[in-house]
Design a protein around this motif. Sequence first.
Motif, PDB file in Angstrom:
ATOM      1  N   THR A  81      19.599   7.027  -4.249  1.00  0.00           N
ATOM      2  CA  THR A  81      19.137   8.480  -4.340  1.00  0.00           C
ATOM      3  C   THR A  81      18.914   8.982  -2.919  1.00  0.00           C
ATOM      4  OG1 THR A  81      16.605   7.843  -4.209  1.00  0.00           O
ATOM      5  CG2 THR A  81      17.623   8.136  -6.383  1.00  0.00           C
ATOM      6  N   ASP A  82      19.355   8.410  -1.952  1.00  0.00           N
ATOM      7  CA  ASP A  82      19.042   8.994  -0.501  1.00  0.00           C
ATOM      8  C   ASP A  82      20.266   9.840  -0.160  1.00  0.00           C
ATOM      9  OD1 ASP A  82      20.305   8.256   2.238  1.00  0.00           O
ATOM     10  OD2 ASP A  82      18.189   8.083   2.421  1.00  0.00           O
ATOM     11  N   PRO A  83      19.936  11.165   0.140  1.00  0.00           N
ATOM     12  CA  PRO A  83      20.850  12.086   0.296  1.00  0.00           C
ATOM     13  C   PRO A  83      22.163  11.820   1.144  1.00  0.00           C
ATOM     14  CG  PRO A  83      18.719  13.051   0.642  1.00  0.00           C
ATOM     15  CD  PRO A  83      18.592  11.488   0.592  1.00  0.00           C
ATOM     16  N   ALA A  84      21.705  11.087   2.191  1.00  0.00           N
ATOM     17  CA  ALA A  84      22.887  10.643   3.380  1.00  0.00           C
ATOM     18  C   ALA A  84      23.896   9.666   2.878  1.00  0.00           C
ATOM     19  CB  ALA A  84      22.377  10.095   4.488  1.00  0.00           C
ATOM     20  N   LEU A  85      23.404   8.877   1.931  1.00  0.00           N
ATOM     21  CA  LEU A  85      24.194   7.749   1.472  1.00  0.00           C
ATOM     22  C   LEU A  85      25.049   8.157   0.218  1.00  0.00           C
ATOM     23  CD1 LEU A  85      22.128   4.380   1.727  1.00  0.00           C
ATOM     24  CD2 LEU A  85      23.930   5.383   3.056  1.00  0.00           C
ATOM     25  N   GLN A  86      24.365   9.301  -0.521  1.00  0.00           N
ATOM     26  CA  GLN A  86      25.044   9.919  -1.678  1.00  0.00           C
ATOM     27  C   GLN A  86      26.321  10.788  -1.052  1.00  0.00           C
ATOM     28  OE1 GLN A  86      22.089  12.258  -3.500  1.00  0.00           O
ATOM     29  NE2 GLN A  86      21.743  10.952  -4.987  1.00  0.00           N
ATOM     30  N   GLN A  87      26.098  11.179   0.143  1.00  0.00           N
ATOM     31  CA  GLN A  87      27.223  12.058   1.051  1.00  0.00           C
ATOM     32  C   GLN A  87      28.166  11.057   1.192  1.00  0.00           C
ATOM     33  OE1 GLN A  87      25.745  14.058   4.324  1.00  0.00           O
ATOM     34  NE2 GLN A  87      27.639  15.330   4.630  1.00  0.00           N
ATOM     35  N   ALA A  88      27.742   9.787   1.774  1.00  0.00           N
ATOM     36  CA  ALA A  88      28.883   8.805   2.180  1.00  0.00           C
ATOM     37  C   ALA A  88      29.524   8.460   1.270  1.00  0.00           C
ATOM     38  CB  ALA A  88      28.255   7.713   3.050  1.00  0.00           C
ATOM     39  N   ALA A  89      28.946   8.260  -0.110  1.00  0.00           N
ATOM     40  CA  ALA A  89      29.508   7.768  -1.432  1.00  0.00           C
ATOM     41  C   ALA A  89      30.531   8.640  -1.955  1.00  0.00           C
ATOM     42  CB  ALA A  89      28.357   7.647  -2.347  1.00  0.00           C
ATOM     43  N   VAL A  90      30.362   9.883  -1.843  1.00  0.00           N
ATOM     44  CA  VAL A  90      31.233  10.821  -2.232  1.00  0.00           C
ATOM     45  C   VAL A  90      32.293  10.969  -1.509  1.00  0.00           C
ATOM     46  CG1 VAL A  90      31.391  13.599  -2.530  1.00  0.00           C
ATOM     47  CG2 VAL A  90      29.424  12.482  -3.360  1.00  0.00           C
ATOM     48  N   ALA A  91      32.296  10.814  -0.100  1.00  0.00           N
ATOM     49  CA  ALA A  91      33.285  10.614   0.825  1.00  0.00           C
ATOM     50  C   ALA A  91      34.230   9.707   0.469  1.00  0.00           C
ATOM     51  CB  ALA A  91      32.969  10.779   2.094  1.00  0.00           C
ATOM     52  N   ASP A 117       0.811  -1.228  -0.099  1.00  0.00           N
ATOM     53  CA  ASP A 117       0.067  -0.068   0.010  1.00  0.00           C
ATOM     54  C   ASP A 117       0.913   1.275   0.182  1.00  0.00           C
ATOM     55  OD1 ASP A 117      -2.600   1.477   0.167  1.00  0.00           O
ATOM     56  OD2 ASP A 117      -1.930   1.905   2.164  1.00  0.00           O
ATOM     57  N   ARG A 118       1.843   1.099   0.813  1.00  0.00           N
ATOM     58  CA  ARG A 118       2.691   2.411   0.835  1.00  0.00           C
ATOM     59  C   ARG A 118       3.541   2.616  -0.480  1.00  0.00           C
ATOM     60  NH1 ARG A 118       4.329   5.337   4.781  1.00  0.00           N
ATOM     61  NH2 ARG A 118       6.231   6.615   4.519  1.00  0.00           N
ATOM     62  N   LEU A 119       3.753   1.460  -1.074  1.00  0.00           N
ATOM     63  CA  LEU A 119       4.732   1.373  -2.322  1.00  0.00           C
ATOM     64  C   LEU A 119       3.884   2.101  -3.653  1.00  0.00           C
ATOM     65  CD1 LEU A 119       7.035  -1.668  -2.077  1.00  0.00           C
ATOM     66  CD2 LEU A 119       7.681   0.648  -2.235  1.00  0.00           C
ATOM     67  N   ARG A 120       2.350   1.982  -3.444  1.00  0.00           N
ATOM     68  CA  ARG A 120       1.614   2.415  -4.345  1.00  0.00           C
ATOM     69  C   ARG A 120       1.616   3.773  -4.400  1.00  0.00           C
ATOM     70  NH1 ARG A 120      -1.320  -2.491  -3.720  1.00  0.00           N
ATOM     71  NH2 ARG A 120      -2.291  -1.664  -1.755  1.00  0.00           N
ATOM     72  N   GLN A 121       1.943   4.586  -3.083  1.00  0.00           N
ATOM     73  CA  GLN A 121       1.986   5.828  -3.045  1.00  0.00           C
ATOM     74  C   GLN A 121       3.321   6.520  -3.209  1.00  0.00           C
ATOM     75  OE1 GLN A 121       0.372   7.030   0.870  1.00  0.00           O
ATOM     76  NE2 GLN A 121      -0.510   4.940   1.105  1.00  0.00           N
ATOM     77  N   ALA A 122       4.440   5.686  -3.135  1.00  0.00           N
ATOM     78  CA  ALA A 122       5.862   6.089  -3.313  1.00  0.00           C
ATOM     79  C   ALA A 122       6.626   4.978  -3.622  1.00  0.00           C
ATOM     80  CB  ALA A 122       6.257   6.753  -1.904  1.00  0.00           C
ATOM     81  N   ALA A 123       6.604   4.547  -5.028  1.00  0.00           N
ATOM     82  CA  ALA A 123       7.035   3.441  -5.672  1.00  0.00           C
ATOM     83  C   ALA A 123       8.892   3.361  -5.158  1.00  0.00           C
ATOM     84  CB  ALA A 123       7.131   3.439  -7.062  1.00  0.00           C
ATOM     85  N   GLY A 124       9.329   4.604  -5.029  1.00  0.00           N
ATOM     86  CA  GLY A 124      10.880   4.676  -4.546  1.00  0.00           C
ATOM     87  C   GLY A 124      11.138   4.544  -3.174  1.00  0.00           C
ATOM     88  N   ASP A 125      10.144   4.104  -2.177  1.00  0.00           N
ATOM     89  CA  ASP A 125      10.311   4.271  -0.830  1.00  0.00           C
ATOM     90  C   ASP A 125      11.287   3.010  -0.410  1.00  0.00           C
ATOM     91  OD1 ASP A 125      10.228   3.834   1.887  1.00  0.00           O
ATOM     92  OD2 ASP A 125       8.170   4.646   2.118  1.00  0.00           O
ATOM     93  N   ALA A 126      12.860   3.312  -0.257  1.00  0.00           N
ATOM     94  CA  ALA A 126      13.520   2.354   0.085  1.00  0.00           C
ATOM     95  C   ALA A 126      13.219   1.262   1.171  1.00  0.00           C
ATOM     96  CB  ALA A 126      14.972   2.885   0.135  1.00  0.00           C
ATOM     97  N   GLU A 127      12.765   2.159   2.272  1.00  0.00           N
ATOM     98  CA  GLU A 127      12.411   1.046   3.498  1.00  0.00           C
ATOM     99  C   GLU A 127      11.177   0.124   3.353  1.00  0.00           C
ATOM    100  OE1 GLU A 127      12.987  -0.097   7.658  1.00  0.00           O
ATOM    101  OE2 GLU A 127      14.121   0.920   5.950  1.00  0.00           O
ATOM    102  N   ALA A 128      10.162   0.810   2.478  1.00  0.00           N
ATOM    103  CA  ALA A 128       9.187  -0.116   2.246  1.00  0.00           C
ATOM    104  C   ALA A 128       9.485  -1.375   1.474  1.00  0.00           C
ATOM    105  CB  ALA A 128       8.156   0.832   1.315  1.00  0.00           C
TER     106      ALA A 128
END
Length: 585
Positions: A67-77, A26-37
């Motif tokens: 696409t997660d901002p925190a993981l993107q920041q870690a990836a750049v580091a 149900d949650r993914l129908r609202q937000a298909a890119g929800d990683a935690e769902a």
Amino acid sequence: MRGESYSSIRQALAQNPAQALALCLDRLRQAAGDAEAHRLAARALRALKRDGEAERHESAAIDAAATDPALQQAAVALLDNRLHLAEPILRGRLKDNPFDVAAIRMLAELAGRIGRNADAEKLLRRALELAPGFTAARANLATALHRQNKTAQALEELDRLQDQSNPAHANLRAAVLGRLGDFDEAIALYEQILAQAAGQPKIWMSYGHALKTVGRTADSIAAYRRATALRPAFGEAWWSIANLKTAAFDATDIAAMSNALNDAQASAEDRFHLHFALGKALSDQGETGAAFTHYAEANRLRRIAQPYEAARTTRAVDAAIGLFTPDFFATRQGRGCAAPDPIFIVGLPRAGSTLIEQILSSHSQVEGTMELPDLPALVAELRQEGEWPTLLRDLDPARLRALGEAYIDRTRIQRREGRPYFIDKLPNNWLHVGLIHLILPHARIIDARRHPLDCGYSNFRQHFARGQAFSYDLGDIGHYYADYVRLMAHVDAVLPGRVHRVVHERLLDDPETEVRALLAALGLPFEEACLHFHQNRRAVRTASSEQVRRPINRDGEGQWRAVEAQLQPLIAALGPVLNSYPDAP
């Protein structure tokens, strides 16, 4: 609202996975890119035994994490090698969500970068437990296992990869096959990779290594030169040519390497390799002063990344001498594993151990293998149990026997010819001669000894990929050599005749007499083939591979004399060991 929704899904997971799945969908129908769902849906599907569907959601969660901002920041580091910035981000993420396999994999990469491969392995196994279809994590696990010399396990993980055509996976498989001694298969695999990715200089270099090992010298040089043509500042490829020892550089090569030192694309690793290669090139031209300057700079750069404390080796030798008394061995006589199979060749690198191995592996009853990592691995495991080597006092007969049997079992994968004896040619095992005697009392031990200035200067001119951090400073080399002589003299005193010593210069002077004495010490009949060792076409996996494919010669003898003035730190550190050679002071 999002936190409450995740909380309700997690509560449902334990009692009603089907309900949890419905909430996730149900949650993914609202937000298909929800990683935690996606992650929670995958866990629900695993609980419902719907593994195929679970894998799709696990993959979707990994993709969404990109696409997660925190993981993107870690990836750049991580990309910038700013590990101190990446680590707190990743640990914070995993504290909040220990099921985030993308973050787990990134933390494993960080652990691998700082050499903590065992930690990387644990993290990656956890990631694969949560997401068995996580291909990138499985490939990383194979790498972590390969780095720990868990070669058979690495190959098992590679076999489980779905994308067998991936050039990176194929390249790792070829390296693993080479470690296992399957060089023909490794070479064939490199050729398949290069047919599709001919512009990859690192793969050309790896291909060259495999060709060198099986004696295809001209082909290996061609492969290395292809790598330098693709990337002129590729220092390791230039050093690989120099490391053949028998290949010559011309003025064009020297100019190309000198220019590469000023290439903006040259890394610190490229530069120390280039300095080592230029040292070899100029030495061959008779320019010993200029050559020494390059060797000194190469070692200075290398030592920055490979710090070494000579006092630690001295303390280790002191501890071994204090523990291994005549009474200690007498009260443990007859213990350990009775297998007579191993022949250990110990000493310093560049002391002639590969020559001895080549001579012995030309005997019908002896198989040559490589510098096996298994004894140091056993020592590392024992160190976790208590103070080393004092803890050996408390090991009962059953444990000593089990340790010897474990060594035999671990090395079995390297034995392919069915011969009764095999060689373990890891020089650094001189520190573990006491342990060898305890757990494998019938194993043979050979001490390869070479003049300390020839040996020391040869180590200074050699770049070792790993494991020889003492070799990047002349004073450290001298202290290391002196500690080695001190411990081996103690072994001679408490276990008379246990170690057979081969003095390199005596072997050069009278090969037949020394070879006969060596075989007699090992209880082997003389075979003429041992005198014609250079005709043995076996694979040789050390820096001396090309040298031992030639008859005995004195090319490496006395090279220190031309730079004696620059070797004063080595001479001072050796102390009385130098004047007493080949005996102990």
